[in-house]
Design an enzyme around this catalytic site. Structure first.
Site, PDB file in Angstrom:
ATOM      1  N   GLU A  86      38.624  -7.640  14.888  1.00  0.00           N
ATOM      2  CA  GLU A  86      37.301  -7.999  14.346  1.00  0.00           C
ATOM      3  C   GLU A  86      36.865  -9.402  14.765  1.00  0.00           C
ATOM      4  O   GLU A  86      35.669  -9.654  14.932  1.00  0.00           O
ATOM      5  CB  GLU A  86      37.306  -7.903  12.813  1.00  0.00           C
ATOM      6  N   PHE A 148      41.855  -1.456  -3.679  1.00  0.00           N
ATOM      7  CA  PHE A 148      42.452  -1.467  -2.342  1.00  0.00           C
ATOM      8  C   PHE A 148      41.432  -1.967  -1.315  1.00  0.00           C
ATOM      9  O   PHE A 148      40.318  -1.478  -1.229  1.00  0.00           O
ATOM     10  CB  PHE A 148      42.932  -0.061  -1.974  1.00  0.00           C
ATOM     11  N   GLN A 149      41.829  -2.960  -0.556  1.00  0.00           N
ATOM     12  CA  GLN A 149      41.004  -3.575   0.489  1.00  0.00           C
ATOM     13  C   GLN A 149      39.685  -4.129  -0.049  1.00  0.00           C
ATOM     14  O   GLN A 149      38.688  -4.175   0.664  1.00  0.00           O
ATOM     15  CB  GLN A 149      40.747  -2.594   1.642  1.00  0.00           C
ATOM     16  N   LYS A 198      30.486   0.779  -0.430  1.00  0.00           N
ATOM     17  CA  LYS A 198      30.502   2.075   0.234  1.00  0.00           C
ATOM     18  C   LYS A 198      29.565   3.081  -0.427  1.00  0.00           C
ATOM     19  O   LYS A 198      28.888   3.853   0.267  1.00  0.00           O
ATOM     20  CB  LYS A 198      31.928   2.639   0.264  1.00  0.00           C
ATOM     21  N   MET A 502      45.318 -30.172  25.793  1.00  0.00           N
ATOM     22  CA  MET A 502      44.589 -31.281  25.176  1.00  0.00           C
ATOM     23  C   MET A 502      45.427 -31.950  24.096  1.00  0.00           C
ATOM     24  O   MET A 502      45.438 -33.185  23.962  1.00  0.00           O
ATOM     25  CB  MET A 502      43.257 -30.803  24.591  1.00  0.00           C
TER      26      MET A 502
END
Length: 597
Positions: A86, A148-149, A198, A502
Site C-alpha cells: 500500500e 478485526f482490522q 464497509k 548520506m
C-alpha cells in the site's frame, strides 16, 4: 437505446415521427434516472468518473471488497494498478499528481492496509501534493469495538492531511467525495483521506450526477498595496536575487516567473522542490540554494540586498542558521499561504496569493530593471566555483550527467532520498516544471519507485527514470514486480555504494568516522533480484558500462534496472555544516586545505 438500470428501448429511426417519439421517450427516461438509487460502492465509481479519474493505485482487502467488485465493472473506464504494498500505492498516486498536475487517487482496506498509506500521505502533505486516499473500515456497528482490522485512520492521519472524513451515512457519500477533490486541489494543495465503513459501501442512496466545474484558482483578492510595495522594493534594489520554490510549480507559474526575471534582470536560484520552474540552462540560473547548494547561489544570496522568495517555505536545509540567512538583504516573499510568512525567517514584506497571479500583477506594474554589474559578479562566481567530480571513475555525478545526455534533458526524473537525490538536483539541468519528482519535505526513503510508476501512468509519452541509492532501493524494491506485471517501461538506476551514503557522509565529517549501522556490504544481488521479479537488469562498474547499460534500458520495452557500483566514500559537495550560515559552504578541496593548515 440501452441506458442501463433495466431500461431498454428499440427505436427505428427511419421515420421522422419515430425520431420525435424517441426524443420524448429519452427525455422522460433521463428525468427518471436523473436521480437513481446506487450502492455506496457504485457512488464511489460514479464520483471518480465525475472527477475524470482514469487511474487508481491500490491493494484490496475484506473491508473494501464492495468497492473493488464495482471497480471490476468499470475496468474499461478506470485503470487499477495493483502495487506490491500500500505504501507503493500512495507514492504512485503522489507521483501521478506531481507529473500531471491532477489529483492522484489510491485505495486501501482497513487496519494495516490503511496504516500502510500513512508514510505516502505524509510525504504528499509535506510537499503540498493533491491526492485523495480512499480507505474502507469495518462496518459502522463495529467501530470503536477493537474489531478485526479496525483502525481509527482519520485520527491517525489528522496531522498529515489537509482534511479527512469518515462517512457513516451513505447519503453523505457523494457530496463528501466531491468536497474531498475540491479541498485537495484548491488553495495550497494537499492530501485528503476519506474513510468509508464497509456497510456504507453496500447501502443504497439516491445519487444525482453532477458536472464538476474546474477548480477556480485561489481568488482571495491580492492586496494591491502589497504589490505596490513589492514593486518599490525591487526598483530600489541594487543586488536582487530570486529564490524559487515548489509553489511556482504548483501554481503553473513558469511563464510568469520567466517574464518576472526578464523584468528584474537578476540571478535566480531554487530549492529542491522548485527545480524546473525556471530553466536550469538559463545564464541567470545559479543552481540550488542551501546545504548542498552551489557556492554561487549561497554566496550570492548572502551578498544580495533583496531576496525575492517565490513560493518557498524557508526549509532549514535551505537557510542553514536562520539568524545568519541573507543577513545583508531585505526579504520579499510571495506565497499562497499566509502561515508561511515569518514562520522560519523574518521577512520585510510579503504578498499573499496564488504565485501565478501575484507574478502577473507585479509584472504589469514593474518597469524594466538593469543590474549589469551585479550579474557580472555572479557570473564570475559561476566561473570560479563550478560543480566538479572525479574525472575518470564511475561516480554519482557522472551517472546523472550521462542520464541527462542520453535523455536530452527531456525525462521525468524521480529520486529516492540521500546522496543520489542531491546529485540529481545538482547535475541534471531541469528546464520544465513537473520533471523532478522527489520527497523534499519528509525525505522519504522508498518513495521513488512507486512515484515513478505513477508518473509513467500519468505521462506515458515521457521517459521516466528513478534514481535510488542501495539503501532506498531495499525499502520498496518489491514495486519492480508491479512494473514488470504491467510491463511499465520505467528505468530504475541504483547508485550502489554499499552504504547509507548520506548518513555515512555525516558520520565521516561530524562523528569521527564511526560508521554505526550504515554499512550494507552484504551478498544482496540487485541484478538477480530484479530479474527474479520480471525486469531486465544490468550491472555497471565503469563509465563505459553504464553508458551502454542506460542505452539498453532506454530501448528495453519494459522495466529495466541498472546496478551502478560506486565508491563508498564519494560525497556530495558543496556542503554547509549543520547550524552554520550558508555562506560557509565548503567542498572536499576546502576541507583538505583546512586540514593541511
Amino acid at each position: 437505446c440501452d441506458r442501463g438500470e433495466g431500461f431498454f428501448y428499440t427505436v427505428n429511426f427511419s421515420l421522422p415521427y419515430q425520431y420525435h417519439l424517441c426524443d420524448i421517450i429519452l427525455v422522460h427516461h433521463v428525468k427518471e434516472i436523473a436521480t437513481m438509487k446506487l450502492t455506496g460502492a457504485q457512488i464511489i465509481m460514479e464520483c471518480l468518473l465525475e472527477q475524470h479519474v482514469d487511474t487508481v493505485f491500490g491493494y484490496p482487502g475484506g473491508a473494501i471488497l464492495n468497492v473493488y467488485d464495482e471497480l471490476y465493472k468499470h475496468s474499461n473506464e478506470i485503470r487499477h494498478i495493483l502495487t506490491s504494498h500500500e505504501q507503493g500505492a500512495s507514492h504512485a498516486a503522489d507521483g501521478y499528481a506531481r507529473a500531471t498536475g491532477k489529483v492522484g487517487v489510491c485505495f486501501a482496506t482497513s487496519g494495516p492496509g490503511a496504516t500502510n498509506l500513512v508514510t505516502g500521505i505524509a510525504t504528499a502533505f509535506m510537499d503540498s501534493i493533491p491526492i485523495v486516499a480512499i480507505t474502507c473500515n469495518v462496518g459502522v456497528p463495529l467501530l470503536g469495538k477493537d474489531s478485526f482490522q479496525e483502525i481509527d485512520i482519520t485520527g491517525i492521519t489528522m496531522p498529515i492531511t489537509k482534511y479527512n472524513f469518515i462517512v457513516k451515512n451513505v447519503n453523505d457519500l457523494a457530496k463528501t467525495i466531491r468536497k474531498a477533490f475540491e479541498i485537495a486541489q484548491s488553495g495550497r494543495p494537499g492530501p485528503v483521506l476519506i474513510d468509508i465503513p464497509k456497510d456504507v459501501t453496500g447501502n443504497k442512496a439516491e445519487y444525482e450526477p453532477v458536472k464538476i466545474q474546474p477548480i477556480v484558482k485561489y481568488k482571495k483578492e491580492i492586496c494591491m498595496e502589497d504589490i505596490d510595495k513589492a514593486v518599490e522594493m525591487i526598483e530600489e534594489a541594487k543586488r536582487p536575487f530570486v529564490f524559487v520554490g515548489g509553489g511556482a510549480i504548483l501554481s503553473d507559474a513558469s511563464e510568469e516567473l520567466r517574464a518576472f526575471v526578464d523584468k528584474v534582470q537578476c540571478p535566480v536560484c531554487d530549492s529542491l522542490m522548485g527545480k524546473g520552474a525556471f530553466p536550469g540552462t538559463d545564464e541567470l540560473y545559479t543552481g540550488m540554494l542551501g546545504m548542498h547548494g552551489t557556492k554561487t547561489s549561497n554566496f550570492g544570496v548572502s551578498e544580495s540586498d533583496l531576496l525575492i522568495v517565490v513560493g518557498a517555505r524557508f526549509s532549514d536545509r535551505v537557510t542553514g542558521n536562520p539568524n545568519k540567512f541573507a543577513s545583508n538583504a531585505k526579504i520579499l516573499q510571495f506565497d499562497i499561504d499566509v502561515a508561511e510568512m515569518n514562520k522560519n525567517v523574518i521577512i520585510d514584506e510579503g504578498v499573499v496569493g496564488d504565485i501565478k497571479e501575484v507574478l502577473a500583477a507585479v509584472n504589469e506594474k514593474l518597469p524594466q530593471q538593469e543590474h549589469t554589474e551585479w550579474i557580472k559578479k555572479i557570473q564570475e562566481y559561476k566561473a570560479k566555483y563550478p560543480l566538479a567530480y572525479h574525472p575518470e571513475s564511475l561516480t554519482g555525478p557522472y551517472v546523472i550527467e550521462e542520464i541527462y545526455k542520453q535523455t536530452e534533458g527531456d525525462a521525468i526524473i524521480v529520486t529516492e532520498v540521500g546522496q543520489h537525490q542531491m546529485w540529481a538536483a545538482q547535475y541534471y539541468k531541469f528546464t520544465k516544471p513537473r520533471t523532478l519528482l522527489t520527497s523534499g519535505g519528509l525525505g522519504t526513503m522508498g518513495y521513488g519507485l512507486g512515484a515513478a510508476i505513477g508518473a509513467k501512468m500519468g505521462r506515458p509519452e515521457k521517459t521516466v527514470v528513478n534514481i535510488a541509492g542501495d539503501g532506498c532501493f531495499r525499502m520498496n524494491m518489491n514495486e519492480v514486480a508491479t512494473a514488470a506485471r504491467y510491463n511499465i517501461p520505467i528505468i530504475q538506476v541504483v547508485v550502489n555504494n554499499h552504504v547509507l551514503g548520506m548518513v555515512r557522509q555525516w558520520q565521516n565529517l561530524f562523528y569521527g568516522q564511526r560508521y554505526s549501522a550504515t554499512v550494507l556490504n552484504d551478498a544482496v544481488d540487485f541484478v538477480k533480484l530484479a530479474e527474479a521479479m520480471g525486469a531486465k537488469a544490468v550491472r555497471a562498474t565503469t563509465r563505459e558500462e553504464f553508458a551502454d547499460a542506460f542505452k539498453f534500458a532506454l530501448n528495453a520495452g519494459g522495466p529495466g534496472v541498472i546496478d551502478c557500483q560506486i565508491d563508498s566514500d564519494d560525497k556530495v559537495w558543496p556542503m554547509v555544516a549543520p547550524g552554520e550560515a550558508i555562506s560557509s559552504a565548503f567542498t572536499g578541496d576546502d576541507l583538505k586545505k583546512k586540514q593541511e593548515e
